[in-house]
Design a protein around this motif. Sequence first.
Motif, PDB file in Angstrom:
ATOM      1  N   GLU A  27       0.716  -1.117   0.116  1.00 57.69           N
ATOM      2  CA  GLU A  27       0.134  -0.002  -0.129  1.00 57.69           C
ATOM      3  C   GLU A  27       0.810   1.243  -0.073  1.00 57.69           C
ATOM      4  OE1 GLU A  27      -3.274   0.047   2.829  1.00 57.69           O
ATOM      5  OE2 GLU A  27      -3.998  -1.682   2.259  1.00 57.69           O
ATOM      6  N   PHE A 135     -11.048   1.639  11.212  1.00 57.06           N
ATOM      7  CA  PHE A 135      -9.582   1.529  11.301  1.00 57.06           C
ATOM      8  C   PHE A 135      -8.964   2.756  11.629  1.00 57.06           C
ATOM      9  CE2 PHE A 135     -10.485  -2.067   8.240  1.00 57.06           C
ATOM     10  CZ  PHE A 135      -9.714  -3.187   9.059  1.00 57.06           C
ATOM     11  N   GLY A 170      -7.049  -7.410   0.338  1.00 59.93           N
ATOM     12  CA  GLY A 170      -6.482  -6.616   1.486  1.00 59.93           C
ATOM     13  C   GLY A 170      -5.879  -7.847   2.618  1.00 59.93           C
ATOM     14  N   TYR A 173      -8.230  -7.148   9.092  1.00 61.47           N
ATOM     15  CA  TYR A 173      -9.496  -7.451   9.276  1.00 61.47           C
ATOM     16  C   TYR A 173     -10.461  -6.865   8.087  1.00 61.47           C
ATOM     17  CZ  TYR A 173      -7.817  -8.032  14.206  1.00 61.47           C
ATOM     18  OH  TYR A 173      -7.358  -8.319  15.237  1.00 61.47           O
ATOM     19  N   ASP A 174      -9.555  -6.760   7.031  1.00 57.38           N
ATOM     20  CA  ASP A 174     -10.322  -6.152   5.935  1.00 57.38           C
ATOM     21  C   ASP A 174     -11.581  -6.955   5.357  1.00 57.38           C
ATOM     22  OD1 ASP A 174      -8.742  -4.050   5.814  1.00 57.38           O
ATOM     23  OD2 ASP A 174      -7.674  -4.795   3.639  1.00 57.38           O
ATOM     24  N   THR A 185     -16.957  -4.966   1.381  1.00 51.05           N
ATOM     25  CA  THR A 185     -15.928  -5.015   2.524  1.00 51.05           C
ATOM     26  C   THR A 185     -14.683  -4.416   1.951  1.00 51.05           C
ATOM     27  OG1 THR A 185     -15.104  -7.429   1.940  1.00 51.05           O
ATOM     28  CG2 THR A 185     -17.078  -7.129   3.388  1.00 51.05           C
ATOM     29  N   ALA A 186     -14.025  -4.222   2.993  1.00 52.88           N
ATOM     30  CA  ALA A 186     -12.652  -3.375   2.346  1.00 52.88           C
ATOM     31  C   ALA A 186     -11.872  -4.386   1.666  1.00 52.88           C
ATOM     32  CB  ALA A 186     -11.540  -3.287   3.600  1.00 52.88           C
ATOM     33  N   ALA A 187     -12.047  -5.727   1.996  1.00 58.13           N
ATOM     34  CA  ALA A 187     -11.278  -6.729   0.846  1.00 58.13           C
ATOM     35  C   ALA A 187     -11.891  -7.132  -0.235  1.00 58.13           C
ATOM     36  CB  ALA A 187     -11.458  -8.378   2.080  1.00 58.13           C
ATOM     37  N   LYS A 194      -9.618   1.332  -2.460  1.00 55.31           N
ATOM     38  CA  LYS A 194      -9.086   1.275  -1.228  1.00 55.31           C
ATOM     39  C   LYS A 194      -8.140   2.396  -0.762  1.00 55.31           C
ATOM     40  CE  LYS A 194      -7.389  -1.509   2.302  1.00 55.31           C
ATOM     41  NZ  LYS A 194      -6.356  -2.800   2.972  1.00 55.31           N
ATOM     42  N   SER A 198      -9.147   4.588   2.262  1.00 53.70           N
ATOM     43  CA  SER A 198      -8.785   4.042   3.589  1.00 53.70           C
ATOM     44  C   SER A 198      -8.190   4.958   4.566  1.00 53.70           C
ATOM     45  CB  SER A 198      -7.920   2.683   3.398  1.00 53.70           C
ATOM     46  OG  SER A 198      -6.654   3.229   2.721  1.00 53.70           O
TER      47      SER A 198
END
Length: 211
Positions: A27, A135, A170, A173-174, A185-187, A194, A198
């Motif tokens: 990232e 987050f 991701g 906890y994504d 979801t973030a994933a 993201k 994020s």
Amino acid sequence: MSPALPLSKTTQNQWVLASNNQGKLAEFKRLFAEANLDVTIVPQGQLEIEDAVEDGLSFVENAIIKARHASRISGLPAIADDSGLCVPVLGNAPGIYSARYAGEHGNDAKNNAKLIADLRPIRDEQPDTPIKGMFVCVLAMVRHADDPLPIIAQGLWHGEILETPHGDGGFGYDPLFWLPKLQATAASLSAANKNSISHRGQAIRQLLEQL
């Protein structure tokens, strides 16, 4: 947030990233590349720098500890991230212990399973109430190990916590972090999407603005 001071000409183009987390490294590389910052980011693992002992009581303290540790060993400016998931109904746990919530550092599957188990009694009592979470990412940048004025940046990303994981992308906890407005979801987000919203993306952009 601290005002930025100039870096020396000999070190301004090379920083150590105080992390060996591959998800974070990816990232950071994407976000710094997008910013066209004339800085080479060297992961601390390439310099054989082991992880610092994170014995602070807050995200800010741990980020500074990690940045000073990497800078002291490398002799270069360093940037460190301390991030995690805070769930208010759990007293903001996992918080600074997010990476080792289940007792084994970096075991995402176990950490997610523990979070699901810890929230089950609350869901049973209030089955129709979404469980909020956020987050948190704090970045600390030091020009040298004893820098008296670290640059601090912070990002917060609000969402809800699911009962079961969804998405293959991701890390951490994504897969449990649900974004109602996006219905994902973030994933499930692409890396570009993201990064644009994020907690880490927010913090890095804030840091870059200060620099």
